[in-house]
Design an enzyme around this catalytic site. Structure first.
Site, short mmCIF file in Angstrom:
data_model
loop_
_atom_site.label_atom_id
_atom_site.label_comp_id
_atom_site.label_asym_id
_atom_site.label_seq_id
_atom_site.Cartn_x
_atom_site.Cartn_y
_atom_site.Cartn_z
CB SER A 255 -0.88 0.02 1.25
OG SER A 255 -0.08 0.30 2.38
CE LYS A 256 0.66 6.86 -3.00
NZ LYS A 256 1.83 6.48 -3.70
#
Ligand code: GLU
Length: 525
Positions: A255-256
């Protein structure tokens, strides 16, 4: 399974955001599978979510696909026999498919309101097992009368009684079987006439004659539902291949939080598209379990679903960096200059005014300039400069090729090459090297200056280096204490690319001016 020429696969992104590395891997597998089997790679844009789908995102996805070199045989901008390739333009095909289902008695209208459904769900609590099929038992006449009266309704799939297990072949997971009893009579078409995801995707895959559905395993739980729709339509069921999740190096879903996740971010950071394709291809597939550098041709020849693993893949940034370095080393000078265009253009733009005016920039000014956004004018100026002097730019390649991890490093690492007679002196390097107690850096600089000013020595790396080195003995100074001050004065810092290779590419008067500047700035003369 890999019958030549008959496979049709599709990559079906929803334009609700960027192309993420997970999506890119799915696209690569579809593309490579199509190429390896002599089949057709279709790109389909699933833009049925009007709130989140944008034209801009579609363009971003197409751009990322093109950058990765994943050419599609059918789809946006290239057309094809099975178009249109945007779901929003295929509404009539969903209507037609619903008609087929109605004729086959496989779909029924449902008039239950959201409030009624919510109340039922709430009353059932934990025991809720899907829609209770209230409207399934309406007589056809009653249902038609309510439709004719304009009553709001959705269309649901009539999951057959006594279906037996729902089965399909997954090239990664093997033979899959799910109990049909737990299957909800899912909604196919909403009250506004729009198809649900499961319905649209099956209609498209049927109408586009897709033979293999290769996608992320977040869709695995949708697959038994989709199989029911294929069956209801009387359509052949494709082979599925569900791809494992991609995890960050900490074992958590990528994820980010892990940094860059969109393909474009990697492009902007100076990763090569050949490297990205190679790296992403290996997240779940392997050629032979050990080969790490695999070019496109090999991938497109050798890719097979048999070698796709269901183990979660780990996105190892360090491996990606290493691999990018390998690709940079294999580029060669000309390709490197071309691939490094944005960053070399920026370094060129940052240096240009100083070369013109011979002003000594303060670090603050310099930094601001370096961070200026690159504009067309600067790119054009760089292109002119490259055309006028290709040998200079290509000679920069060996200075950084061995050590570069990403192409964007060139901007900072090579900035000093563009500063003409002026140089930005890095303060930490000045303190550590030029002001080093007892190191006699000023003496070293003056002696080197004399050598570099001597026109009888050819302006070339080895002779200049040898002549400077010969100073060590008479001056009783260690090579390090001679070369490091020169490096700081000429390149601005103590960790620059190779010194004499750099000097060779500069003008003598510029090198001397830089030494003079360091002498006056640090030693007052
Ligand atoms: N549009 C779906 C998504 O972006 C993909 C559907 C599919 O591959 O079946 O997740």
């Amino acid at each position: 399974m890999n019958t030549k020429g008959t496979t049709r696969v599709r990559f079906a992104p929803s334009p609700t955001g960027m192309l993420h590395v997970g999506g890119a891997r799915t696209a690569i597998y579809n593309w490579a599978f199509a190429r390896a089997t002599g089949g057709t790679f279709v790109l389909r844009i699933e833009d049925t979510d009007p709130e989140r789908s944008t034209e801009e995102n579609t363009q971003i996805i197409l751009r990322a696909m093109r950058w990765l070199g994943l050419d599609w045989d059918e789809g946006p901008e290239v057309g094809g026999d099975y178009g249109p390739y945007f779901q929003m333009q295929r509404m009539d095909t969903y209507t037609a498919a619903l008609e087929t289902l109605k004729e086959r008695g496989a779909a029924y209208p449902c008039f239950c309101t959201k409030e009624e459904l919510d109340a039922k769900r709430e009353a059932a609590g934990e025991a809720y097992s899907g829609y209770d099929r209230t409207c399934r038992n309406l007589s056809p006449e009653e249902a038609q009368a309510r439709i004719d009266a304009g009553e709001s309704h959705v269309w649901r799939l009539k999951v057959p009684e006594n279906h037996g297990p729902i089965e399909f072949i997954d090239a990664v997971y093997g033979h899959m079987s799910f109990p049909a009893e737990v299957m909800d009579d899912m909604i196919l078409v909403r009250s506004d006439g729009s198809p649900t995801y499961n319905f649209a995707v099956v209609c498209d895959d049927v109408n586009m004659a897709i033979t293999h559905v290769i996608r992320g395993d977040d869709h695995l739980s949708n697959t038994p539902r989709q199989v029911l729709i294929y069956e209801a339509l009387g359509a052949p069921i494709p082979t599925f291949a569900h791809l494992s999740m991609i995890l960050g190096s900490d074992g958590k879903k990528l994820s980010k939080r892990h940094g860059a996740t969109s393909v474009e971010e990697y492009k902007d950071a100076g990763y090569l598209s050949d490297c990205m394709v190679n790296f992403l291809a290996l997240l779940g597939w392997s050629l032979d379990g050990e080969t790490t550098i695999i070019d496109r041709e090999t991938l497109c020849r050798e890719f097979s679903l048999e070698r796709v693993t269901k183990k979660d893949a780990v996105f190892d940034e360090a491996k990606l960096d290493w691999m990018n370095g390998q690709y940079i080393q294999a580029l060669g000078p000309q390709n490197w200059v071309e691939a490094s265009r944005p960053w070399l253009a920026r370094a060129h733009a940052a240096g240009y005014p100083y070369v013109q005016s011979a002003l000594v920039p303060t670090p603050e000014q310099g930094e601001e300039r370096v961070r200026d956004a690159l504009n067309e004018e600067q790119l054009a100026a760089f292109d002119d400069s490259y055309r006028a002097n290709p040998a200079f730019y290509e000679a920069l390649y060996p200075l950084v090729a061995e050590r570069e991890t990403t192409l964007n490093e060139a901007e900072d690492k090579l900035a000093y090459m563009f500063w003409g007679p002026a140089v930005l002196l890095d303060e930490a390097s000045v303190n550590k090297v030029l002001r080093k107690e007892g190191a006699r850096a000023d003496e070293a600089l003056r002696a080197c200056r004399d050598v570099l000013a001597d026109e009888s020595i050819p302006w070339s790396c080895d002779p200049l280096q040898d002549a400077c080195k010969a100073l060590c003995e008479p001056l009783d100074i260690k090579p390090k204490n001679l070369f490091q001050p020169l490096r700081v004065a000429v390149c601005g810092n103590m960790v620059s690319p190779p010194l004499f290779e750099s000097i060779e590419l500069m003008k003598r008067e510029d090198v001397l001016a830089r030494i003079d500047f360091a002498l006056s700035e640090v030693f007052g003369g």
